[in-house]
Design an enzyme around this catalytic site. Structure first.
Site, PDB file in Angstrom:
ATOM      1  N   ASP A 117       0.200  -7.616   1.463  1.00 17.26           N
ATOM      2  CA  ASP A 117       0.585  -6.208   1.622  1.00 17.26           C
ATOM      3  C   ASP A 117       2.099  -6.043   1.641  1.00 17.26           C
ATOM      4  O   ASP A 117       2.639  -5.229   2.383  1.00 17.26           O
ATOM      5  CB  ASP A 117      -0.040  -5.591   2.877  1.00 17.26           C
ATOM      6  CG  ASP A 117       0.045  -4.063   2.858  1.00 17.26           C
ATOM      7  OD1 ASP A 117       0.070  -3.501   1.756  1.00 17.26           O
ATOM      8  OD2 ASP A 117       0.106  -3.444   3.936  1.00 17.26           O
ATOM      9  N   ASN A 166       5.071   4.888   9.277  1.00 18.90           N
ATOM     10  CA  ASN A 166       5.825   3.699   9.678  1.00 18.90           C
ATOM     11  C   ASN A 166       5.606   2.526   8.721  1.00 18.90           C
ATOM     12  O   ASN A 166       6.328   1.526   8.793  1.00 18.90           O
ATOM     13  CB  ASN A 166       5.431   3.238  11.083  1.00 18.90           C
ATOM     14  CG  ASN A 166       6.215   3.933  12.182  1.00 18.90           C
ATOM     15  OD1 ASN A 166       5.651   4.681  12.974  1.00 18.90           O
ATOM     16  ND2 ASN A 166       7.525   3.697  12.227  1.00 18.90           N
ATOM     17  N   SER A 167       4.610   2.622   7.862  1.00 21.03           N
ATOM     18  CA  SER A 167       4.315   1.525   6.936  1.00 21.03           C
ATOM     19  C   SER A 167       5.562   1.098   6.171  1.00 21.03           C
ATOM     20  O   SER A 167       6.232   1.918   5.548  1.00 21.03           O
ATOM     21  CB  SER A 167       3.269   1.964   5.914  1.00 21.03           C
ATOM     22  OG  SER A 167       2.016   2.102   6.487  1.00 21.03           O
ATOM     23  N   GLY A 207      -6.415 -26.509  -0.927  1.00 28.04           N
ATOM     24  CA  GLY A 207      -7.653 -26.831  -1.624  1.00 28.04           C
ATOM     25  C   GLY A 207      -8.792 -27.200  -0.710  1.00 28.04           C
ATOM     26  O   GLY A 207      -9.582 -28.102  -1.023  1.00 28.04           O
ATOM     27  N   VAL A 208      -8.920 -26.509   0.431  1.00 29.39           N
ATOM     28  CA  VAL A 208     -10.060 -26.737   1.327  1.00 29.39           C
ATOM     29  C   VAL A 208     -10.630 -25.395   1.756  1.00 29.39           C
ATOM     30  O   VAL A 208      -9.935 -24.380   1.753  1.00 29.39           O
ATOM     31  CB  VAL A 208      -9.666 -27.538   2.594  1.00 29.39           C
ATOM     32  CG1 VAL A 208      -9.112 -28.910   2.234  1.00 29.39           C
ATOM     33  CG2 VAL A 208      -8.672 -26.762   3.457  1.00 29.39           C
ATOM     34  N   HIS A 214       0.812  -1.221   0.000  1.00 25.12           N
ATOM     35  CA  HIS A 214       0.000   0.000   0.000  1.00 25.12           C
ATOM     36  C   HIS A 214       0.846   1.272   0.000  1.00 25.12           C
ATOM     37  O   HIS A 214       0.333   2.361  -0.243  1.00 25.12           O
ATOM     38  CB  HIS A 214      -0.991  -0.002   1.171  1.00 25.12           C
ATOM     39  CG  HIS A 214      -0.398   0.275   2.507  1.00 25.12           C
ATOM     40  ND1 HIS A 214      -0.070  -0.729   3.400  1.00 25.12           N
ATOM     41  CD2 HIS A 214      -0.083   1.433   3.130  1.00 25.12           C
ATOM     42  CE1 HIS A 214       0.409  -0.191   4.507  1.00 25.12           C
ATOM     43  NE2 HIS A 214       0.416   1.110   4.369  1.00 25.12           N
TER      44      HIS A 214
END
Length: 513
Positions: free
Chosen positions: A160, A260-261, A317-318, A130
């Site tokens: 992210d 801070n991202s 696959g569940v 982001h």
């Protein structure tokens, strides 16, 4: 003298052999070694920083700070990228989630800023997706105050994470640690550029692990400005993929603020254990809790970026539900821990390994599973073709199965698609819907919505505790305004997952099953 000469000769030969061995193992091409292996070479002869149990982070801060960079992005167009930069920080997307108002669409040039962590001396830098998503220009300010342009190598909204590259050499590097060894109560440091300040170091402890806060799922389902513009042009809202996000955050009370991202979360030894990504706040600034992406998950994603430019993700696959006392009671089973298998996708690795509906996954690679992030993070580190051992409970007996993960699009055979889609129906949901009034949509600031007018006992909505009166705004990412819209959107699931999004007095929510 002869003896001394022989000793000197032996020492010379030994030193030459050591240097030759290092040169032999030294990477000739970044793509030949993983980031973790490359760092082993870089830090092989470096003394380990030790906190010796003392609450003194001077050495750790000094080691890490030079390798945490300030990232500045600019957006020349409108749309979602401009919206995220409206207050000079991409962390505003998290403010929207945790409280602080809905999105205000703008169409003006904007700038934003975040942080990043240098991984290699030649300029590979990890940050958040982001921070750089949709940016027209990315600039990195290094610790020596040089400003250099960066290009995106790869980015992934499901975790992210993003990898960018600058053209520079001999850069300082943060040493990658092992996030599996992180313990609740352990001291940590957050390093970044909050609120457009210069390098800032804050301290706190690890408050929790494997936290799922639902923010990535929410952002995947939130229509963008571009979606609304297409709706205005064509009368149709673009289909959006179902939730495939992986959230298993390290939670900390170290002060993390907008900016801070993408910055570093490090332990007392100065080792990178997480990439700071989000805050829990009613104001958009720190009030106690921050969330970081575990570095062990990031390692695999970042290596994929450098090798392929995208993520090669493997799937069991569940579909499953995390068990607790309430869910177990509704499912009429005794166990209240583990993951209850709701459905096994035809053609998947789980189907080939004999996993069945009703099984309860208890362990992955011998590690106990308590909630969905415990499984999702570990699978998120693997690739198609990798094998993983699952321990599951069936009819009171523990069994083991080795599952070979399959890639996206390979989990369901073509002749099975109709069967999977057919299962996603209003009847299966066990709910009835009516169009939301203009007043109700105006109250929550949404443009679409249906109200749940009835819930059948024992069906999916009942098991998820979705009650009458709830406002559902989207199904599988498609806005809904009538029961017919819900019915049309249900077959549009991805990888067999159905996602229901909506809003209530407590805020936005997303259910995936």
């Amino acid at each position: 003298m002869k003896r001394i000469g022989l000793i000197a000769l032996a020492a010379f030969i030994g030193g030459a052999a050591a240097i030759g061995g290092y040169k032999l193992l030294e990477p000739k091409n970044d793509g030949l070694l993983s980031f973790a292996d490359q760092q082993k070479v870089i830090f092989a002869n470096n003394p380990k920083i030790s906190s010796a149990g003392a609450v003194d982070f001077v050495e750790a801060a000094a080691a890490v700070s030079p390798a945490v960079v300030h990232i500045k992005t600019s957006y020349t167009g409108g749309g979602e990228s401009a919206t995220r930069g409206r207050q000079s920080s991409p962390m505003d997307m998290f403010e929207d989630f945790f409280g602080g108002g809905g999105r205000r669409m703008q169409r003006a040039p904007r700038a934003a800023s975040g942080s990043g962590v240098i991984l290699t001396p030649d300029g590979y830098i990890v940050t958040n997706n982001h921070v750089v998503d949709n940016a027209d220009k990315i600039e990195v300010i290094l610790s020596d105050r040089r400003k250099v342009s960066a290009k995106v190598i790869g980015k992934d909204p499901n975790t992210d994470l993003a990898l960018i590259k600058v053209e520079a050499t001999d850069l300082p590097v943060v040493k990658m640690g092992n996030s599996d060894n992180v313990q609740i109560g352990e001291w940590v440091l957050a390093v970044g550029f909050p609120l457009d300040l210069q390098t800032t170091v804050t301290a706190g402890i690890v408050s929790a692990k494997a936290r799922n806060i639902g923010i990535l799922a929410r952002d995947q389902q939130q229509p963008s400005q571009e979606d609304f513009e297409e709706y205005q042009r064509t009368g149709k809202m673009p289909a959006r993929a179902a939730n495939t996000s992986i959230e298993s955050y390290i939670q900390t009370d170290a002060a993390i603020n907008p900016g801070n991202s993408g910055g570093a979360l490090v332990n007392a030894n100065g080792e990178l254990i997480g990439i700071n990504a989000a805050i829990a706040s009613q104001t958009g600034t720190n009030v106690g809790y921050g969330f970081a992406i575990p570095v062990n998950l990031a390692k695999k994603i970042l290596d994929d970026f450098r090798k392929f430019g995208t993520v090669k993700r493997g799937y069991i696959g569940v579909t499953f539900s995390a068990l607790d006392a309430d869910v177990a009671e509704k499912l009429n089973i005794q166990d209240n821990s583990g993951l209850y298998v709701n459905e096994v996708l035809p053609g998947s690795g789980a189907a080939a390994a004999g996993i069945q509906k009703g099984d309860i996954i208890k362990k992955v690679e011998g590690n106990i599973i308590y909630d969905s992030p415990d499984l999702q993070e570990k699978i998120g580190r693997l690739s198609p073709g990798d094998k993983v051992q699952l321990t599951y409970l069936r009819n009171g007996q523990m069994k083991d199965a080795q599952v070979t993960l399959k890639g996206e699009g390979a989990t369901v055979q073509p002749n099975a698609v109709a069967k999977v889609n057919k299962g996603a129906s209003i009847e299966k949901l066990g709910a009835s819907f009516a169009p939301a009034s203009a007043e109700l949509k105006g109250k929550y600031g949404v443009r679409s919505g249906v109200v749940v007018t009835g819930v059948q006992q024992g069906k999916i909505f009942d098991s998820l505790e979705i009650s009458k009166g709830l406002l559902v705004t989207a199904v599988n990412g498609r806005p809904v305004n009538s029961a017919k819209d819900v019915e049309a959107a249900l077959p549009q699931s991805r990888n067999g997952m159905t996602t229901i999004s909506g809003i209530n007095e407590e805020g936005k929510f997303t259910y995936s099953f």
